[in-house]
Write a protein that holds these residues in place. Sequence first.
Motif, PDB file in Angstrom:
ATOM      1  N   LEU A 245       6.608   8.920  -3.845  1.00  0.00           N
ATOM      2  CA  LEU A 245       7.550   9.275  -2.769  1.00  0.00           C
ATOM      3  C   LEU A 245       6.825   9.820  -1.545  1.00  0.00           C
ATOM      4  N   LEU A 246       5.897  10.776  -1.802  1.00  0.00           N
ATOM      5  CA  LEU A 246       5.150  11.368  -0.692  1.00  0.00           C
ATOM      6  C   LEU A 246       4.220  10.333  -0.050  1.00  0.00           C
ATOM      7  N   SER A 247       3.697   9.409  -0.873  1.00  0.00           N
ATOM      8  CA  SER A 247       2.835   8.355  -0.343  1.00  0.00           C
ATOM      9  C   SER A 247       3.629   7.449   0.598  1.00  0.00           C
ATOM     10  N   LEU A 248       4.809   7.056   0.155  1.00  0.00           N
ATOM     11  CA  LEU A 248       5.681   6.211   0.980  1.00  0.00           C
ATOM     12  C   LEU A 248       6.045   6.947   2.273  1.00  0.00           C
ATOM     13  N   GLY A 249       6.383   8.240   2.132  1.00  0.00           N
ATOM     14  CA  GLY A 249       6.674   9.066   3.311  1.00  0.00           C
ATOM     15  C   GLY A 249       5.479   9.115   4.243  1.00  0.00           C
ATOM     16  N   GLY A 250       4.279   9.192   3.665  1.00  0.00           N
ATOM     17  CA  GLY A 250       3.052   9.239   4.456  1.00  0.00           C
ATOM     18  C   GLY A 250       2.820   7.957   5.234  1.00  0.00           C
ATOM     19  N   ILE A 251       3.102   6.814   4.593  1.00  0.00           N
ATOM     20  CA  ILE A 251       2.940   5.514   5.261  1.00  0.00           C
ATOM     21  C   ILE A 251       3.892   5.432   6.460  1.00  0.00           C
ATOM     22  N   VAL A 252       5.154   5.799   6.231  1.00  0.00           N
ATOM     23  CA  VAL A 252       6.175   5.699   7.281  1.00  0.00           C
ATOM     24  C   VAL A 252       5.876   6.692   8.411  1.00  0.00           C
ATOM     25  N   ALA A 253       5.588   7.956   8.027  1.00  0.00           N
ATOM     26  CA  ALA A 253       5.317   8.981   9.041  1.00  0.00           C
ATOM     27  C   ALA A 253       4.033   8.651   9.790  1.00  0.00           C
ATOM     28  N   GLY A 254       2.967   8.316   9.045  1.00  0.00           N
ATOM     29  CA  GLY A 254       1.678   8.012   9.669  1.00  0.00           C
ATOM     30  C   GLY A 254       1.773   6.843  10.622  1.00  0.00           C
ATOM     31  N   GLY A 255       2.298   5.740  10.133  1.00  0.00           N
ATOM     32  CA  GLY A 255       2.451   4.573  10.995  1.00  0.00           C
ATOM     33  C   GLY A 255       3.432   4.849  12.117  1.00  0.00           C
ATOM     34  N   GLY A 256       4.536   5.539  11.788  1.00  0.00           N
ATOM     35  CA  GLY A 256       5.614   5.765  12.749  1.00  0.00           C
ATOM     36  C   GLY A 256       5.215   6.617  13.937  1.00  0.00           C
TER      37      GLY A 256
ATOM     38  N   ALA B 253     -12.197   9.282  -8.292  1.00  0.00           N
ATOM     39  CA  ALA B 253     -12.449   7.853  -8.070  1.00  0.00           C
ATOM     40  C   ALA B 253     -11.632   7.333  -6.890  1.00  0.00           C
ATOM     41  N   VAL B 254     -10.342   7.728  -6.834  1.00  0.00           N
ATOM     42  CA  VAL B 254      -9.460   7.264  -5.755  1.00  0.00           C
ATOM     43  C   VAL B 254      -9.952   7.774  -4.410  1.00  0.00           C
ATOM     44  N   ARG B 255     -10.297   9.073  -4.356  1.00  0.00           N
ATOM     45  CA  ARG B 255     -10.720   9.665  -3.084  1.00  0.00           C
ATOM     46  C   ARG B 255     -12.081   9.129  -2.634  1.00  0.00           C
ATOM     47  N   LEU B 256     -12.909   8.652  -3.589  1.00  0.00           N
ATOM     48  CA  LEU B 256     -14.185   8.043  -3.199  1.00  0.00           C
ATOM     49  C   LEU B 256     -13.947   6.689  -2.543  1.00  0.00           C
ATOM     50  N   VAL B 257     -13.008   5.912  -3.099  1.00  0.00           N
ATOM     51  CA  VAL B 257     -12.644   4.620  -2.490  1.00  0.00           C
ATOM     52  C   VAL B 257     -12.127   4.861  -1.074  1.00  0.00           C
TER      53      VAL B 257
ATOM     54  N   LEU C 201       1.102   5.924  -7.646  1.00  0.00           N
ATOM     55  CA  LEU C 201       2.090   5.774  -8.716  1.00  0.00           C
ATOM     56  C   LEU C 201       1.726   6.655  -9.904  1.00  0.00           C
ATOM     57  N   LEU C 202       0.412   6.900 -10.093  1.00  0.00           N
ATOM     58  CA  LEU C 202      -0.047   7.682 -11.241  1.00  0.00           C
ATOM     59  C   LEU C 202      -0.672   9.017 -10.858  1.00  0.00           C
ATOM     60  N   LEU C 203      -1.134   9.121  -9.607  1.00  0.00           N
ATOM     61  CA  LEU C 203      -1.905  10.304  -9.202  1.00  0.00           C
ATOM     62  C   LEU C 203      -1.306  10.920  -7.946  1.00  0.00           C
TER      63      LEU C 203
END
Length: 262
Positions: free
Chosen positions: A155-166, A109-113, A148-150
């Motif tokens: 942690l990796l999501s937050l790292g992804g936001i910072v690395a991706g944007g950065g 469901a998440v990956r379809l969104v 948060l659930l999947l």
Amino acid sequence: MTTTGVDVANAFFLTFMGLWGMLIGSFLNVCIHRLPLKQSVVTPRSRCPHCGHLLSWYDNVPLISYAVLRGRCRSCAAPISPRYPFVEALTGGIFVWHVLVFGATPLLAVRLVFACALIVLFAIDLEHQILPDRITLPGIVIGFLCSLLLPPGPLLSLGGIVAGGGILWAIAEAWFRLRKVDAMGFGDVKMLAMIGAFLGLPLVLLTFVLATMMGGIVGIVLIASRRASMATALPFGTMLAVAALIASLYGDPLLTWYLSRF
Ligand SMILES: [Zn+2]
């Protein structure tokens, strides 16, 4: 259930998801048309942009309406963009593909969104060279909340936001100072941050590498066929969308294969 029972259930689910995907694709077309015009995607009902004819439900059946109307408005016969059936078929196909990779899981469901956001960004960037904040900014939040659930986890999501944007922000800054031109709009920065939120580290880095490679190949082909000069800005968001889709579906096996070579 017997094996046949499972097969029938799978076939039914796949068909259902393919049809559901085409319906969603019909809505994505509305987003692709209206977001660059800064219009609401909910109201009013769709009209022919040429004559204002209000579309009925039977003008909106994915693929079939386009085929029955032979690509023309029922009222004024103005041609309907082939983008409409293309996005409907593409979304249906991408939904089926995701079911085959993820199965009936919460991650599906998440990956379809995520895939829907990528389809809209792909089409809008291709046509207008913009990546609307109304997709990328909520995308960052939704991607992080789902993590948060999947997978990939917060942690990796937050790292992804910072690395991706950065990464993109640093490249854009460096490029701007070096050449005094704005090579990449900050739409790309926000888009890669969104990809980081959904896929996390290290897949956001894989996405960036894949997109850069694709951009290079497309650029070489365009220059070789004399259809573009070096200065032509390729819509990087379209490359990012394709690369992120590949990373979402096959990123983990791709990385495992790559790392196993050392
Ligand atoms: Zn019309």
